[in-house]
Design a protein around this motif. Structure first.
Motif, PDB file in Angstrom:
ATOM      1  N   GLU A  99     -10.708 -35.227   7.906  1.00 59.91           N
ATOM      2  CA  GLU A  99     -10.389 -36.032   9.063  1.00 59.91           C
ATOM      3  C   GLU A  99      -9.153 -37.154   8.562  1.00 59.91           C
ATOM      4  OE1 GLU A  99     -13.467 -38.180   6.611  1.00 59.91           O
ATOM      5  OE2 GLU A  99     -13.065 -35.908   7.129  1.00 59.91           O
ATOM      6  N   TYR A 100      -9.080 -37.286   7.357  1.00 60.35           N
ATOM      7  CA  TYR A 100      -8.096 -38.276   7.015  1.00 60.35           C
ATOM      8  C   TYR A 100      -6.673 -37.593   6.954  1.00 60.35           C
ATOM      9  CZ  TYR A 100     -11.682 -41.138   4.495  1.00 60.35           C
ATOM     10  OH  TYR A 100     -12.770 -42.001   4.556  1.00 60.35           O
ATOM     11  N   VAL A 101      -6.344 -36.320   7.149  1.00 62.00           N
ATOM     12  CA  VAL A 101      -4.994 -35.680   7.179  1.00 62.00           C
ATOM     13  C   VAL A 101      -4.432 -36.056   8.800  1.00 62.00           C
ATOM     14  CG1 VAL A 101      -3.644 -33.805   7.421  1.00 62.00           C
ATOM     15  CG2 VAL A 101      -5.605 -33.950   5.615  1.00 62.00           C
ATOM     16  N   HIS A 102      -3.282 -36.749   8.782  1.00 64.13           N
ATOM     17  CA  HIS A 102      -2.595 -37.078  10.027  1.00 64.13           C
ATOM     18  C   HIS A 102      -2.225 -35.780  10.539  1.00 64.13           C
ATOM     19  CE1 HIS A 102      -0.201 -39.210  12.824  1.00 64.13           C
ATOM     20  NE2 HIS A 102      -0.824 -40.256  12.486  1.00 64.13           N
ATOM     21  N   PRO A 103      -2.328 -35.753  11.828  1.00 73.00           N
ATOM     22  CA  PRO A 103      -1.597 -34.572  12.556  1.00 73.00           C
ATOM     23  C   PRO A 103      -0.411 -34.374  12.445  1.00 73.00           C
ATOM     24  CG  PRO A 103      -2.576 -36.103  14.249  1.00 73.00           C
ATOM     25  CD  PRO A 103      -2.931 -36.645  12.828  1.00 73.00           C
ATOM     26  N   ASN A 104       0.434 -35.725  12.239  1.00 75.95           N
ATOM     27  CA  ASN A 104       1.968 -35.591  12.049  1.00 75.95           C
ATOM     28  C   ASN A 104       2.206 -35.669  10.786  1.00 75.95           C
ATOM     29  OD1 ASN A 104       4.672 -35.018  13.110  1.00 75.95           O
ATOM     30  ND2 ASN A 104       4.866 -37.272  13.226  1.00 75.95           N
ATOM     31  N   ASP A 164       2.649 -43.059 -10.228  1.00 75.91           N
ATOM     32  CA  ASP A 164       2.551 -43.498  -8.983  1.00 75.91           C
ATOM     33  C   ASP A 164       3.445 -42.941  -7.976  1.00 75.91           C
ATOM     34  OD1 ASP A 164       4.977 -45.923  -9.099  1.00 75.91           O
ATOM     35  OD2 ASP A 164       4.074 -45.510 -10.882  1.00 75.91           O
ATOM     36  N   ALA A 165       4.440 -42.674  -8.342  1.00 68.10           N
ATOM     37  CA  ALA A 165       5.314 -41.794  -7.594  1.00 68.10           C
ATOM     38  C   ALA A 165       4.601 -40.596  -6.704  1.00 68.10           C
ATOM     39  CB  ALA A 165       6.930 -41.694  -8.076  1.00 68.10           C
ATOM     40  N   PRO A 166       4.283 -39.600  -7.374  1.00 67.58           N
ATOM     41  CA  PRO A 166       3.649 -38.473  -6.840  1.00 67.58           C
ATOM     42  C   PRO A 166       2.435 -39.000  -6.029  1.00 67.58           C
ATOM     43  CG  PRO A 166       3.547 -38.514  -9.153  1.00 67.58           C
ATOM     44  CD  PRO A 166       4.376 -39.305  -8.829  1.00 67.58           C
ATOM     45  N   VAL A 167       1.660 -39.689  -6.803  1.00 71.47           N
ATOM     46  CA  VAL A 167       0.522 -40.004  -5.690  1.00 71.47           C
ATOM     47  C   VAL A 167       0.643 -40.692  -4.851  1.00 71.47           C
ATOM     48  CG1 VAL A 167      -1.504 -41.600  -6.186  1.00 71.47           C
ATOM     49  CG2 VAL A 167      -0.936 -40.250  -8.148  1.00 71.47           C
ATOM     50  N   HIS A 168       1.578 -41.644  -4.879  1.00 72.99           N
ATOM     51  CA  HIS A 168       1.843 -42.462  -3.474  1.00 72.99           C
ATOM     52  C   HIS A 168       2.629 -41.446  -2.390  1.00 72.99           C
ATOM     53  CE1 HIS A 168       2.401 -46.835  -4.668  1.00 72.99           C
ATOM     54  NE2 HIS A 168       1.084 -46.371  -4.774  1.00 72.99           N
ATOM     55  N   SER A 169       3.444 -40.614  -2.733  1.00 76.92           N
ATOM     56  CA  SER A 169       4.058 -39.626  -2.106  1.00 76.92           C
ATOM     57  C   SER A 169       3.162 -38.519  -1.525  1.00 76.92           C
ATOM     58  CB  SER A 169       4.992 -38.704  -2.857  1.00 76.92           C
ATOM     59  OG  SER A 169       6.183 -39.793  -3.447  1.00 76.92           O
ATOM     60  N   VAL A 170       2.137 -37.874  -2.172  1.00 76.21           N
ATOM     61  CA  VAL A 170       1.253 -37.078  -1.607  1.00 76.21           C
ATOM     62  C   VAL A 170       0.257 -37.696  -0.648  1.00 76.21           C
ATOM     63  CG1 VAL A 170      -1.023 -35.886  -2.308  1.00 76.21           C
ATOM     64  CG2 VAL A 170       0.905 -35.523  -3.917  1.00 76.21           C
ATOM     65  N   ALA A 171       0.045 -39.011  -1.000  1.00 71.68           N
ATOM     66  CA  ALA A 171      -0.909 -39.887   0.164  1.00 71.68           C
ATOM     67  C   ALA A 171      -0.398 -39.963   1.346  1.00 71.68           C
ATOM     68  CB  ALA A 171      -1.575 -41.037  -0.625  1.00 71.68           C
ATOM     69  N   GLU A 202      -0.431 -40.242   6.488  1.00 67.50           N
ATOM     70  CA  GLU A 202       0.207 -41.244   7.378  1.00 67.50           C
ATOM     71  C   GLU A 202       1.454 -40.107   8.284  1.00 67.50           C
ATOM     72  OE1 GLU A 202       0.839 -43.445   9.182  1.00 67.50           O
ATOM     73  OE2 GLU A 202       0.926 -45.218   7.798  1.00 67.50           O
ATOM     74  N   ASP A 203       1.499 -40.692   9.398  1.00 69.63           N
ATOM     75  CA  ASP A 203       2.419 -40.011  10.450  1.00 69.63           C
ATOM     76  C   ASP A 203       3.780 -40.183   9.778  1.00 69.63           C
ATOM     77  OD1 ASP A 203       4.273 -39.879  12.516  1.00 69.63           O
ATOM     78  OD2 ASP A 203       3.166 -40.925  13.759  1.00 69.63           O
ATOM     79  N   LYS A 204       4.380 -39.169   9.455  1.00 71.89           N
ATOM     80  CA  LYS A 204       5.955 -38.968   8.910  1.00 71.89           C
ATOM     81  C   LYS A 204       6.774 -39.671   9.598  1.00 71.89           C
ATOM     82  CE  LYS A 204       6.679 -34.174  10.929  1.00 71.89           C
ATOM     83  NZ  LYS A 204       6.641 -32.757  10.689  1.00 71.89           N
TER      84      LYS A 204
END
Length: 400
Positions: free
Chosen positions: A261-266, A330-337, A342-344
């Motif tokens: 449920e955490y995955v944003h639809p967009n 932190d760059a890949p971790v932030h980016s994957v999250a 988040e809404d792209k």
């Protein structure tokens, strides 16, 4: 003398073909040349303009600018919002930090006077405080990272860590043997937003020592983020060392299995999972393209890092141990999250902010910029041009 009928027919057919071809050209999508020094990197899509030809590259209105004394440093009713420039920096990096401050103050902050907040795992020296205060008219704050945020967690097996260091050092994973680098990556990934000094701060602009800014920016970047409901702003977008994040995606998949449920639809998942442009990265990283926003430059809303979904995701990764057993940055971790949760459309490329962190550049074609070569992506070896991941971002997400 009249031309023979056969020649007139050929000429007529040729003109018809020419007009048809011209019509097709005007109907076809515009070709976007990715702003790098590699001319072959192109993506076809329906874009309003080529970013290298855009005379300003500025984001859309409204743009909040200086009017009278509305951004004066001592104005109690300033137009500034709740935001700060942030830097995790050592005392011995003072001169390099001053260079970064000089550039950002000259190109932007001398107009807006947002506070600087410096973090260190030890106390700052008086020399550091004196010289950094002298570099800005804005407020300057000095904070210490709590010991419990910096120390290696109790669940990390140090014997396994040493074995991992030996293995990944042989695979040429940079900084694998530097404990402080692992600590820094972990802190920047999930603990900086929890520092008590930032409890009442919403937006931040991360600045590192020895970076450069090339363009005059005359609008309030933080208020633009707020006005346009943006969560995150990036500048450079590259591939990571696949060996350093080999289990990041598998651990992320485990987390997603428990929290779909955490995955944003967009979302921007296609950008994270692309296996066509650099298939060797995707294979070594077990399904992750390794594309990431280079977080030495990031402008963000701390609300995202404090959200329930991100706190739980970070805690899952932290317990998995990859900040130490591998070299999760932190760059890949932030980016994957961001790419998943988040809404792209809330992620923005600040193409108008000219920037360099060795060895990569973002250098716009803009009369407000000086000191860098338009379109240059790197001043390093030619192969570094292939590290640019912006083409995939434009392909799957677009460009606002």
């Amino acid at each position: 003398m009249a031309l023979p009928k056969s020649i007139r027919i050929v000429a007529g057919v040729t003109l018809c073909i020419l007009f048809y071809m011209l019509a097709q050209i005007y109907k076809a999508p515009t070709e976007l040349t990715v702003p790098t020094s590699t001319p072959s990197q192109k993506i076809t899509g329906k874009w309003d303009h080529d970013p290298q030809l855009d005379p300003s590259g500025e984001p859309p209105e409204p743009l909040r600018r200086v009017e009278g004394n509305n951004y004066d440093p001592d104005n109690p009713n300033s137009a500034r919002i709740n935001a700060s420039l942030l830097a995790l920096v050592r005392n011995e990096e003072l001169e390099d930090m001053l260079k970064s401050m000089e550039d950002l103050e000259r190109t932007w902050n001398h107009k807006f006077n947002y506070p600087w907040t410096f973090f260190n795992d030890v106390d700052f020296t008086e020399e550091f405080k004196t010289k950094t205060r002298a570099a800005t008219k804005a407020e300057v704050r000095y904070e210490k990272v709590p010991k419990e945020h910096w120390d290696i967690p109790s669940w990390i097996n140090m014997d396994l860590f040493q074995e991992s260091v030996s293995l990944l050092t042989e695979e040429k994973v940079q900084y694998m043997d530097k404990i402080s680098y692992h600590q820094m990556c972990r802190w920047n990934s999930g603990l900086f937003s929890e520092h008590p000094a930032l409890a009442n701060t919403q937006y931040y602009w991360r600045v590192e020592p020895k970076v450069h800014f090339f363009c005059d920016i005359d609008y309030d970047v933080f208020r633009w983020m707020q006005d346009h409901n943006k969560t995150y702003g990036f500048n450079i977008n590259i591939y990571d060392s696949a060996e350093s994040v080999a289990t990041l995606w598998p651990e992320t998949q485990k987390f997603l299995a428990d929290h779909p449920e955490y995955v944003h639809p967009n979302n921007a998942r296609e950008w994270l999972e692309d296996d066509k442009r650099r298939p060797e990265h995707n294979a070594k990283a077990h399904g992750y393209s390794t594309c990431h926003f280079w977080s030495n430059f990031e402008i963000g809303d701390l609300s995202f890092w404090r959200s329930k979904k991100y706190r739980e995701y970070f805690d899952h990764l932290d317990r998995a141990g990859g900040f130490f057993y591998e070299r999760w940055g932190d760059a890949p971790v932030h980016s994957v999250a961001l790419g998943l949760f988040e809404d792209k459309s809330k992620i923005h490329w600040f193409r108008d902010i000219g920037y360099q962190h060795i060895p990569f550049f973002n250098c716009p074609n803009n009369p407000k910029c000086s000191g860098c070569v338009t379109g240059r992506f790197t001043d390093g070896a030619d192969w570094l041009n292939q590290e640019d991941c912006r083409p995939l971002w434009f392909k799957y997400v677009g460009m606002d």
